[in-house]
Design a protein around this motif. Sequence first.
Motif, mmCIF file in Angstrom:
data_model
loop_
_atom_site.group_PDB
_atom_site.id
_atom_site.type_symbol
_atom_site.label_atom_id
_atom_site.label_comp_id
_atom_site.label_asym_id
_atom_site.label_seq_id
_atom_site.Cartn_x
_atom_site.Cartn_y
_atom_site.Cartn_z
ATOM 1 N N GLY A 9 -27.394 36.833 0.793
ATOM 2 C CA GLY A 9 -27.862 35.440 0.762
ATOM 3 C C GLY A 9 -29.350 35.431 0.470
ATOM 4 O O GLY A 9 -30.026 36.463 0.563
ATOM 5 N N VAL A 10 -29.837 34.247 0.157
ATOM 6 C CA VAL A 10 -31.234 34.111 -0.238
ATOM 7 C C VAL A 10 -32.150 34.262 0.981
ATOM 8 O O VAL A 10 -31.669 34.226 2.122
ATOM 9 C CB VAL A 10 -31.408 32.726 -0.919
ATOM 10 C CG1 VAL A 10 -31.493 31.604 0.113
ATOM 11 C CG2 VAL A 10 -32.596 32.705 -1.854
ATOM 12 N N MET A 11 -33.445 34.427 0.750
ATOM 13 C CA MET A 11 -34.406 34.505 1.865
ATOM 14 C C MET A 11 -34.257 33.269 2.762
ATOM 15 O O MET A 11 -34.204 32.149 2.271
ATOM 16 C CB MET A 11 -35.842 34.549 1.312
ATOM 17 C CG MET A 11 -36.183 35.856 0.622
ATOM 18 S SD MET A 11 -37.807 35.831 -0.163
ATOM 19 C CE MET A 11 -37.397 35.132 -1.755
ATOM 20 N N GLY A 12 -34.177 33.501 4.058
ATOM 21 C CA GLY A 12 -34.018 32.385 4.987
ATOM 22 C C GLY A 12 -32.564 32.055 5.285
ATOM 23 O O GLY A 12 -32.281 31.189 6.116
ATOM 24 N N ALA A 13 -31.625 32.728 4.650
ATOM 25 C CA ALA A 13 -30.203 32.469 4.935
ATOM 26 C C ALA A 13 -29.862 32.889 6.365
ATOM 27 O O ALA A 13 -28.908 32.388 6.954
ATOM 28 C CB ALA A 13 -29.318 33.206 3.940
ATOM 29 N N ALA A 82 -31.014 41.736 -3.934
ATOM 30 C CA ALA A 82 -30.254 42.949 -4.260
ATOM 31 C C ALA A 82 -29.110 42.661 -5.238
ATOM 32 O O ALA A 82 -28.759 43.520 -6.054
ATOM 33 C CB ALA A 82 -29.715 43.582 -2.978
ATOM 34 N N ILE A 83 -28.557 41.464 -5.162
ATOM 35 C CA ILE A 83 -27.399 41.154 -6.025
ATOM 36 C C ILE A 83 -27.800 40.954 -7.498
ATOM 37 O O ILE A 83 -26.946 40.775 -8.354
ATOM 38 C CB ILE A 83 -26.604 39.913 -5.553
ATOM 39 C CG1 ILE A 83 -27.541 38.799 -5.113
ATOM 40 C CG2 ILE A 83 -25.657 40.248 -4.434
ATOM 41 C CD1 ILE A 83 -28.143 38.016 -6.152
ATOM 42 N N TYR A 99 -21.255 36.021 2.348
ATOM 43 C CA TYR A 99 -22.369 35.255 1.766
ATOM 44 C C TYR A 99 -22.788 34.186 2.762
ATOM 45 O O TYR A 99 -22.003 33.293 3.089
ATOM 46 C CB TYR A 99 -21.917 34.654 0.430
ATOM 47 C CG TYR A 99 -22.827 33.601 -0.163
ATOM 48 C CD1 TYR A 99 -24.211 33.639 0.005
ATOM 49 C CD2 TYR A 99 -22.284 32.561 -0.929
ATOM 50 C CE1 TYR A 99 -25.035 32.670 -0.560
ATOM 51 C CE2 TYR A 99 -23.101 31.593 -1.502
ATOM 52 C CZ TYR A 99 -24.468 31.649 -1.313
ATOM 53 O OH TYR A 99 -25.285 30.689 -1.859
ATOM 54 N N LEU A 100 -24.015 34.319 3.281
ATOM 55 C CA LEU A 100 -24.563 33.279 4.153
ATOM 56 C C LEU A 100 -25.239 32.263 3.237
ATOM 57 O O LEU A 100 -26.290 32.538 2.651
ATOM 58 C CB LEU A 100 -25.584 33.886 5.120
ATOM 59 C CG LEU A 100 -25.055 34.925 6.111
ATOM 60 C CD1 LEU A 100 -26.166 35.366 7.053
ATOM 61 C CD2 LEU A 100 -23.877 34.378 6.900
ATOM 62 N N SER A 101 -24.618 31.101 3.098
ATOM 63 C CA SER A 101 -25.192 30.127 2.165
ATOM 64 C C SER A 101 -26.127 29.170 2.904
ATOM 65 O O SER A 101 -25.916 28.839 4.073
ATOM 66 C CB SER A 101 -24.085 29.351 1.440
ATOM 67 O OG SER A 101 -23.539 28.369 2.280
ATOM 68 N N VAL A 102 -27.199 28.812 2.221
ATOM 69 C CA VAL A 102 -28.144 27.832 2.767
ATOM 70 C C VAL A 102 -28.680 27.028 1.591
ATOM 71 O O VAL A 102 -28.922 27.580 0.520
ATOM 72 C CB VAL A 102 -29.287 28.524 3.557
ATOM 73 C CG1 VAL A 102 -30.132 29.439 2.680
ATOM 74 C CG2 VAL A 102 -30.189 27.502 4.244
ATOM 75 N N GLU A 103 -28.807 25.733 1.792
ATOM 76 C CA GLU A 103 -29.351 24.900 0.710
ATOM 77 C C GLU A 103 -30.862 24.770 0.889
ATOM 78 O O GLU A 103 -31.430 25.174 1.898
ATOM 79 C CB GLU A 103 -28.627 23.549 0.664
ATOM 80 C CG GLU A 103 -27.179 23.669 0.207
ATOM 81 C CD GLU A 103 -27.002 24.423 -1.115
ATOM 82 O OE1 GLU A 103 -27.842 24.262 -2.032
ATOM 83 O OE2 GLU A 103 -26.047 25.208 -1.233
ATOM 84 N N LEU A 104 -31.490 24.169 -0.119
ATOM 85 C CA LEU A 104 -32.953 24.201 -0.209
ATOM 86 C C LEU A 104 -33.673 23.677 1.039
ATOM 87 O O LEU A 104 -34.611 24.315 1.523
ATOM 88 C CB LEU A 104 -33.383 23.419 -1.464
ATOM 89 C CG LEU A 104 -34.861 23.496 -1.805
ATOM 90 C CD1 LEU A 104 -35.304 24.923 -2.060
ATOM 91 C CD2 LEU A 104 -35.168 22.626 -3.032
ATOM 92 N N THR A 105 -33.224 22.525 1.557
ATOM 93 C CA THR A 105 -33.948 21.894 2.668
ATOM 94 C C THR A 105 -34.068 22.835 3.864
ATOM 95 O O THR A 105 -35.159 23.039 4.403
ATOM 96 C CB THR A 105 -33.224 20.593 3.094
ATOM 97 O OG1 THR A 105 -33.112 19.778 1.933
ATOM 98 C CG2 THR A 105 -33.968 19.855 4.175
ATOM 99 N N ARG A 135 -29.216 32.500 -8.252
ATOM 100 C CA ARG A 135 -28.447 33.517 -7.530
ATOM 101 C C ARG A 135 -27.132 33.047 -6.909
ATOM 102 O O ARG A 135 -26.275 33.876 -6.626
ATOM 103 C CB ARG A 135 -29.329 34.123 -6.423
ATOM 104 C CG ARG A 135 -30.509 34.869 -7.003
ATOM 105 C CD ARG A 135 -31.404 35.338 -5.904
ATOM 106 N NE ARG A 135 -32.568 36.050 -6.410
ATOM 107 C CZ ARG A 135 -33.521 36.554 -5.642
ATOM 108 N NH1 ARG A 135 -33.441 36.396 -4.340
ATOM 109 N NH2 ARG A 135 -34.547 37.180 -6.170
ATOM 110 N N ARG A 136 -26.997 31.721 -6.692
ATOM 111 C CA ARG A 136 -25.773 31.230 -6.055
ATOM 112 C C ARG A 136 -24.513 31.827 -6.700
ATOM 113 O O ARG A 136 -23.630 32.321 -6.009
ATOM 114 C CB ARG A 136 -25.738 29.706 -6.136
ATOM 115 C CG ARG A 136 -25.582 29.037 -4.792
ATOM 116 C CD ARG A 136 -25.461 27.529 -4.956
ATOM 117 N NE ARG A 136 -26.560 26.811 -4.367
ATOM 118 C CZ ARG A 136 -27.545 26.206 -5.047
ATOM 119 N NH1 ARG A 136 -27.588 26.241 -6.364
ATOM 120 N NH2 ARG A 136 -28.485 25.570 -4.410
ATOM 121 N N PRO A 137 -24.410 31.791 -8.057
ATOM 122 C CA PRO A 137 -23.190 32.335 -8.679
ATOM 123 C C PRO A 137 -23.022 33.834 -8.439
ATOM 124 O O PRO A 137 -21.891 34.327 -8.343
ATOM 125 C CB PRO A 137 -23.394 32.086 -10.179
ATOM 126 C CG PRO A 137 -24.593 31.219 -10.313
ATOM 127 C CD PRO A 137 -25.348 31.240 -9.032
#
Length: 171
Positions: A9-13, A82-83, A99-105, A135-137
């Motif tokens: 997941g992205v930074m902060g996920a 890494a992905i 996948y730990l998903s998190v949206e922008l806010t 990166r989401r996809p």
Amino acid sequence: MAPVCVLVGVMGAGKTSTGLLVASGLGVDFRDTDSDIEARAGKPIPEIFVDDGEEHFRTLERDAVATALASFDGVLALGGGAILAEENRAALAGHRVIYLSVELTDAVKRVGLGTGRPLLAINPRATLKHLLDQRRPLYTEVASQTVVTDGRTPEQVAEEILAGLANDRVG
Ligand SMILES: Nc1ncnc2c1ncn2[C@@H]1O[C@H](COP(=O)(O)OP(=O)(O)OP(=O)(O)O)[C@@H](O)[C@H]1O
Ligand SMILES: O=C(O)C1=C[C@@H](O)[C@@H](O)[C@H](O)C1
Ligand SMILES: [Mg+2]
């Protein structure tokens, strides 16, 4: 030997904070490729970016991912980027990737000023938006399960992951 699960997941996920809770719930070790890279380089990630460049960091990251996937059997968190490497995505095949998903806010709130995250040193919000879109996809492609983390605590997220893992063992 293979990790019980691999968090992406992205930074902060919340890969590090949630990963530690999942590992503790399972009574296994937690490992983070970012920490492995820092240990090997003997300096923090922001210094690797400044002294050696992102490309060198990505080379160390590919090594760290391959080593951890082959030799670690606890809960593994991968660095947010890494992905991006096809080699890493291929290496994840057959592993339980969450996948730990998190949206922008929520991501912006969690990373704050981006301290310790060299890619977010300038305009963290716009950069995070770009990274999420790009990166989401890729996260989705490698994931065997997606866990939404927006508006939830690391404890709630860890509970969902632990329930899924327990269910797998029964089913
Ligand atoms: N579900 C959550 N709800 C609220 N805050 C969270 C949640 N998950 C993580 N946080 C907070 O967000 C911050 C970033 O979390 P963390 O370092 O675990 O993310 P990460 O995915 O490991 O990021 P990085 O890729 O930069 O290592 C921490 O301060 C953490 O306490
Ligand atoms: O999203 C990224 O590209 C990164 C995420 C962090 O985990 C670190 O791996 C590094 O700061 C780069
Ligand atoms: Mg982390």
